[in-house]
Design a protein around this motif. Structure first.
Motif, PDB file in Angstrom:
ATOM      1  N   GLN A   3      44.610  35.798  47.910  1.00  0.00           N
ATOM      2  CA  GLN A   3      44.742  37.015  48.725  1.00  0.00           C
ATOM      3  C   GLN A   3      44.025  36.824  50.061  1.00  0.00           C
ATOM      4  O   GLN A   3      44.352  37.465  51.044  1.00  0.00           O
ATOM      5  CB  GLN A   3      44.157  38.224  47.985  1.00  0.00           C
ATOM      6  CG  GLN A   3      44.993  38.649  46.787  1.00  0.00           C
ATOM      7  CD  GLN A   3      44.677  40.063  46.333  1.00  0.00           C
ATOM      8  OE1 GLN A   3      43.804  40.288  45.509  1.00  0.00           O
ATOM      9  NE2 GLN A   3      45.387  41.032  46.879  1.00  0.00           N
ATOM     10  N   ASP A  49      42.416  34.103  44.257  1.00  0.00           N
ATOM     11  CA  ASP A  49      43.789  34.532  43.950  1.00  0.00           C
ATOM     12  C   ASP A  49      44.759  34.426  45.117  1.00  0.00           C
ATOM     13  O   ASP A  49      45.836  35.008  45.073  1.00  0.00           O
ATOM     14  CB  ASP A  49      43.761  35.976  43.428  1.00  0.00           C
ATOM     15  CG  ASP A  49      43.045  36.913  44.379  1.00  0.00           C
ATOM     16  OD1 ASP A  49      42.577  36.433  45.425  1.00  0.00           O
ATOM     17  OD2 ASP A  49      42.946  38.108  44.079  1.00  0.00           O
ATOM     18  N   ARG A  83      48.512  39.712  45.766  1.00  0.00           N
ATOM     19  CA  ARG A  83      48.148  38.787  44.701  1.00  0.00           C
ATOM     20  C   ARG A  83      49.396  38.022  44.267  1.00  0.00           C
ATOM     21  O   ARG A  83      50.410  38.643  43.937  1.00  0.00           O
ATOM     22  CB  ARG A  83      47.569  39.570  43.519  1.00  0.00           C
ATOM     23  CG  ARG A  83      46.791  38.710  42.565  1.00  0.00           C
ATOM     24  CD  ARG A  83      46.187  39.577  41.488  1.00  0.00           C
ATOM     25  NE  ARG A  83      44.745  39.377  41.389  1.00  0.00           N
ATOM     26  CZ  ARG A  83      44.190  38.309  40.829  1.00  0.00           C
ATOM     27  NH1 ARG A  83      44.937  37.367  40.341  1.00  0.00           N
ATOM     28  NH2 ARG A  83      42.882  38.215  40.773  1.00  0.00           N
ATOM     29  N   ASP A  93      38.046  34.776  47.563  1.00  0.00           N
ATOM     30  CA  ASP A  93      38.605  34.971  46.229  1.00  0.00           C
ATOM     31  C   ASP A  93      39.545  33.823  45.899  1.00  0.00           C
ATOM     32  O   ASP A  93      40.071  33.150  46.785  1.00  0.00           O
ATOM     33  CB  ASP A  93      39.358  36.303  46.161  1.00  0.00           C
ATOM     34  CG  ASP A  93      38.414  37.489  46.221  1.00  0.00           C
ATOM     35  OD1 ASP A  93      37.187  37.271  46.164  1.00  0.00           O
ATOM     36  OD2 ASP A  93      38.904  38.627  46.335  1.00  0.00           O
TER      37      ASP A  93
HETATM   38 MG    MG Z   1      42.271  39.868  44.455  1.00  0.00          MG
END
Ligand code: MG
Ligand code: UDP
Length: 313
Positions: free
Chosen positions: A96, A94, A199, A92
């Motif tokens: 994370q 973001d 996040r 991902d």
């Molecule tokens: Mg995420």
């Protein structure tokens, strides 16, 4: 090329530069040849400009921008089509998922022979509204698919190149990639506990609607996996069962009308049940024919993944 890193993203302008720098730090420390493919899934913020700037600064960073938002599955699928690395890793955008996991994931594919390794966010930094339904989904998916994973929908996964070239991810099916891979014949599927962070910027792109769509997708993927190439076996079986059940009840009602119980047929509730069962049975049967027609004329009707050949050019 040693590794392709695929990152689907929607409005993640704040994290992209940080993410790429972190990935590059890890792959350079390990001496990998690599590419980072950023797929902008129709962002409306500044994400694409950031991607272009990053691409100008480094030839390893590549970008694809969708005309509109098609969803994470579509973005991953497009990334899979372009990937060239011996090992393909998705994560991902973001922040994370941790790029520090790349070497260990790659080693499981290369040295331990896994086709697919899924991350497992054992300690997860998400709100309970996410983690609780996700536990339930994972439990059901593991049971019905007989794949022993704790976290099917982890964004961080690693694949052999031939796996990503052999599967197609569409709709919202990114949640079930291990199932898709298994149905395609890639059986060595493993998992690795991975670091997960909160996040850092922006907010989650998936709302509660995912519970409904996720459930429906699971049902359809199981159905297609089992009966996709022979739908009549499903519809025909249940159609026949339903029709004959109704027919037998109907026969019983008719006989009993003439010999035992002289009340009119339509007076008896069972009559409507018998008619309904016969109609549903016929409909299932006809649906089966339609499904066969569609699947026989579909493009994938003779699409098989070939593992090896001998003596054939
Ligand atoms: Mg995420
Ligand atoms: N994403 C995407 N298209 C979408 C929704 C999400 O490419 O339509 C990306 C998003 O930018 C992120 C990843 O998919 O990189 C996971 O999304 P998110 O972090 O919102 O999901 P969560 O971690 O909350 O489950």
């Amino acid at each position: 090329m040693d590794v392709s890193i695929i990152v689907p993203l929607l409005n993640e302008e704040e994290s992209l530069a940080e993410l790429c720098a972190w990935i590059q730090k890890v792959v350079c420390a390990n001496g990998y040849s690599y590419e980072i493919i950023l797929i902008d899934d129709g962002s409306t913020d500044n994400s694409w400009n950031v991607i272009e700037e990053l691409g100008q600064a480094s030839p390893h960073i590549k970008g694809i921008k969708f005309q509109r938002n098609y969803g994470k599955s579509a973005a991953l699928n497009e990334g899979f089509r372009s990937a060239q690395g011996e090992v393909v890793i998705t994560m991902d955008a973001d922040l994370q998922d941790s790029p520090d996991e790349i070497p260990a994931l790659r080693s499981m594919i290369i040295n331990e022979g896994y086709d697919l390794v899924s991350g497992w966010k054992k300690v997860r930094h998400d709100p309970i509204s996410k983690t609780l339904p996700s536990r339930f989904f994972n439990w059901v998916t593991a049971k019905v698919s007989k794949i022993d994973l704790h976290d099917f929908n982890c964004g961080l996964k690693a694949y052999k190149l031939k796996v990503v070239k052999g599967i197609e991810v569409y709709g919202e099916m990114h949640r079930y990639i291990p199932l898709i891979a298994k149905w395609a014949g890639f059986k060595k599927i493993g998992e690795k506990v991975v670091q997960h962070y909160e996040r850092k910027y922006g907010k989650s792109k998936f709302g509660v609607g995912r519970l409904v769509t996720g459930g429906l997708d699971l049902a359809s993927i199981l159905f297609v996996g089992k009966y996709g190439k022979r739908p009549m076996h499903f519809f025909g079986t249940w159609g026949t069962v339903s029709f004959f059940f109704g027919f037998i009840v109907f026969l019983y009602l008719t006989i009993s009308k003439f010999f035992f119980d002289k009340t009119g047929l339509t007076q008896r509730p069972l009559f409507f049940f018998a008619i309904l069962a016969m109609i549903i049975g016929t409909q299932l049967f006809v649906t089966g024919f339609l499904a066969e027609l569609i699947s026989r004329n579909g493009q994938g009707r003779n699409h098989y993944l070939i593992e090896k050949k001998t003596g054939i050019l």
